[in-house]
Design a protein around this motif. Structure first.
Motif, PDB file in Angstrom:
ATOM      1  N   UNK A  83       0.797  -1.236   0.000  1.00 19.81           N
ATOM      2  CA  UNK A  83       0.000   0.000   0.000  1.00 19.81           C
ATOM      3  C   UNK A  83       0.827   1.281   0.000  1.00 19.81           C
ATOM      4  N   UNK A  84       2.108   1.207   0.415  1.00 22.55           N
ATOM      5  CA  UNK A  84       2.930   2.419   0.482  1.00 22.55           C
ATOM      6  C   UNK A  84       3.672   2.728  -0.814  1.00 22.55           C
ATOM      7  N   UNK A  85       3.542   1.848  -1.814  1.00 20.78           N
ATOM      8  CA  UNK A  85       4.350   1.987  -3.025  1.00 20.78           C
ATOM      9  C   UNK A  85       4.108   3.313  -3.737  1.00 20.78           C
ATOM     10  N   UNK A  86       2.850   3.724  -3.833  1.00 17.95           N
ATOM     11  CA  UNK A  86       2.511   4.899  -4.636  1.00 17.95           C
ATOM     12  C   UNK A  86       2.449   6.200  -3.826  1.00 17.95           C
ATOM     13  N   UNK A  87       2.854   6.174  -2.555  1.00 18.03           N
ATOM     14  CA  UNK A  87       2.681   7.362  -1.713  1.00 18.03           C
ATOM     15  C   UNK A  87       3.332   8.604  -2.321  1.00 18.03           C
ATOM     16  N   UNK A  88       4.598   8.490  -2.703  1.00 18.48           N
ATOM     17  CA  UNK A  88       5.306   9.644  -3.260  1.00 18.48           C
ATOM     18  C   UNK A  88       4.741  10.017  -4.625  1.00 18.48           C
ATOM     19  N   UNK A  89       4.428   9.003  -5.436  1.00 18.28           N
ATOM     20  CA  UNK A  89       3.914   9.259  -6.775  1.00 18.28           C
ATOM     21  C   UNK A  89       2.562   9.963  -6.716  1.00 18.28           C
ATOM     22  N   UNK A  90       1.702   9.555  -5.789  1.00 15.54           N
ATOM     23  CA  UNK A  90       0.377  10.150  -5.660  1.00 15.54           C
ATOM     24  C   UNK A  90       0.485  11.643  -5.353  1.00 15.54           C
ATOM     25  N   UNK A  91       1.331  11.999  -4.403  1.00 15.70           N
ATOM     26  CA  UNK A  91       1.508  13.402  -4.038  1.00 15.70           C
ATOM     27  C   UNK A  91       2.032  14.197  -5.231  1.00 15.70           C
ATOM     28  N   UNK A  92       3.003  13.631  -5.936  1.00 11.74           N
ATOM     29  CA  UNK A  92       3.574  14.318  -7.096  1.00 11.74           C
ATOM     30  C   UNK A  92       2.531  14.535  -8.183  1.00 11.74           C
ATOM     31  N   UNK A  93       1.692  13.534  -8.433  1.00 13.74           N
ATOM     32  CA  UNK A  93       0.668  13.645  -9.468  1.00 13.74           C
ATOM     33  C   UNK A  93      -0.349  14.732  -9.145  1.00 13.74           C
ATOM     34  N   UNK A  94      -0.760  14.809  -7.883  1.00  8.29           N
ATOM     35  CA  UNK A  94      -1.720  15.836  -7.502  1.00  8.29           C
ATOM     36  C   UNK A  94      -1.101  17.223  -7.656  1.00  8.29           C
ATOM     37  N   UNK A  95       0.174  17.364  -7.262  1.00  5.30           N
ATOM     38  CA  UNK A  95       0.851  18.657  -7.404  1.00  5.30           C
ATOM     39  C   UNK A  95       0.932  19.070  -8.864  1.00  5.30           C
ATOM     40  N   UNK A  96       1.287  18.124  -9.732  1.00  9.70           N
ATOM     41  CA  UNK A  96       1.343  18.414 -11.164  1.00  9.70           C
ATOM     42  C   UNK A  96      -0.039  18.805 -11.692  1.00  9.70           C
ATOM     43  N   UNK A  97      -1.076  18.108 -11.214  1.00  7.60           N
ATOM     44  CA  UNK A  97      -2.429  18.409 -11.649  1.00  7.60           C
ATOM     45  C   UNK A  97      -2.834  19.834 -11.282  1.00  7.60           C
ATOM     46  N   UNK A  98      -2.476  20.267 -10.076  1.00  6.69           N
ATOM     47  CA  UNK A  98      -2.803  21.630  -9.655  1.00  6.69           C
ATOM     48  C   UNK A  98      -2.124  22.658 -10.551  1.00  6.69           C
ATOM     49  N   UNK A  99      -0.870  22.405 -10.892  1.00  4.36           N
ATOM     50  CA  UNK A  99      -0.144  23.314 -11.779  1.00  4.36           C
ATOM     51  C   UNK A  99      -0.806  23.345 -13.152  1.00  4.36           C
TER      52      UNK A  99
END
Length: 237
Positions: A83-99
């Motif tokens: 379950x922890x595999x995507x933790x960093x990727x998820x945060x990065x994707x949301x940040x990119x989406x906001x930009x």
């Protein structure tokens, strides 16, 4: 609340998922049950934007295939990966989406000025982006709407409300495909599913009615705000 947010932006899981955890549901079971429970609300939200969906059938058929395939891949990853595999990727994707949402008007105009088709369907770049959003949505789902709006707003020559309507349909496909997979092979808490589904249907109906009346600049600001809250929740929740 989750149903309304999903209709307007798409981050309702940031409310329902932590609530299920607080009630003592196992994290993976909570994620699975949450996805299944949000399907009826996703349908309500998509139906609420039916006027804005006029003329988008071909677009949604093409992009819907990417969403469905991505959801299947994401659901399988949820069932078999840590379950922890995507933790960093998820945060990065949301940040990119906001930009993407913030710069969408200028970037969308730049893309439009360099394409030959006056009524584009987004091309392969958008299809792959929607596929990636589907993988993410099948795995966790929170803020997949932010990702989709950012992608659709840039690659499609259309208004934000029509983009939001398309987002609701694609999110419905992602949640629906993942839900079918989870019902067949995962451990489901049906009490949790019933509670989430009931709230999501009511919230999705009223959220769609509200969202259709929000001016594009305000809607864009709400999308970015929800994305920021999503990042904070995932990092410090």
């Amino acid at each position: 609340m989750a149903g309304a947010i999903n209709a307007v932006v798409g981050s309702g899981s940031l409310i329902t998922f932590p609530t299920l955890l607080a009630l003592g549901v196992d994290p993976v079971t909570a994620n699975v049950s949450n996805t299944i429970g949000l399907v009826p609300g996703s349908f309500t939200a998509a139906y609420g934007y039916r006027v804005e969906l006029t003329g988008q059938r071909d677009r949604l058929v093409r992009l819907g295939a990417a969403s469905a395939l991505g959801a299947l891949i994401g659901g399988i990853l949820l069932l078999f990966l840590d379950p922890d595999v995507f933790q960093v990727v998820v945060v990065a994707l949301i940040a990119v989406a906001c930009v993407l949402v913030m710069v969408q008007p200028r970037l969308g105009a730049w893309v439009a000025a360099r394409r030959d088709d006056p009524h584009p369907q987004g091309g392969m770049a958008l299809w792959l982006g929607v596929l990636g959003a589907g993988v993410y949505g099948g795995y966790f789902g929170a803020a997949q709407g932010v990702l989709l709006i950012g992608l659709l707003g840039i690659f499609l020559d259309d208004g934000l409300q029509r983009v939001n309507a398309a987002k609701n349909v694609l999110a419905l496909l992602v949640n629906g495909v993942a839900a079918v997979l989870f019902v067949l092979v995962a451990d489901v808490d049906w009490t949790a599913v019933a509670g989430v589904a009931l709230g999501a249907v009511v919230g999705g109906f009223f959220g769609a009615r509200l969202g259709r009346r929000i001016p594009a600049p305000i809607l864009r600001a709400v999308i970015v705000l929800v994305g920021i809250v999503a990042i904070i929740s995932l990092l410090y929740g």
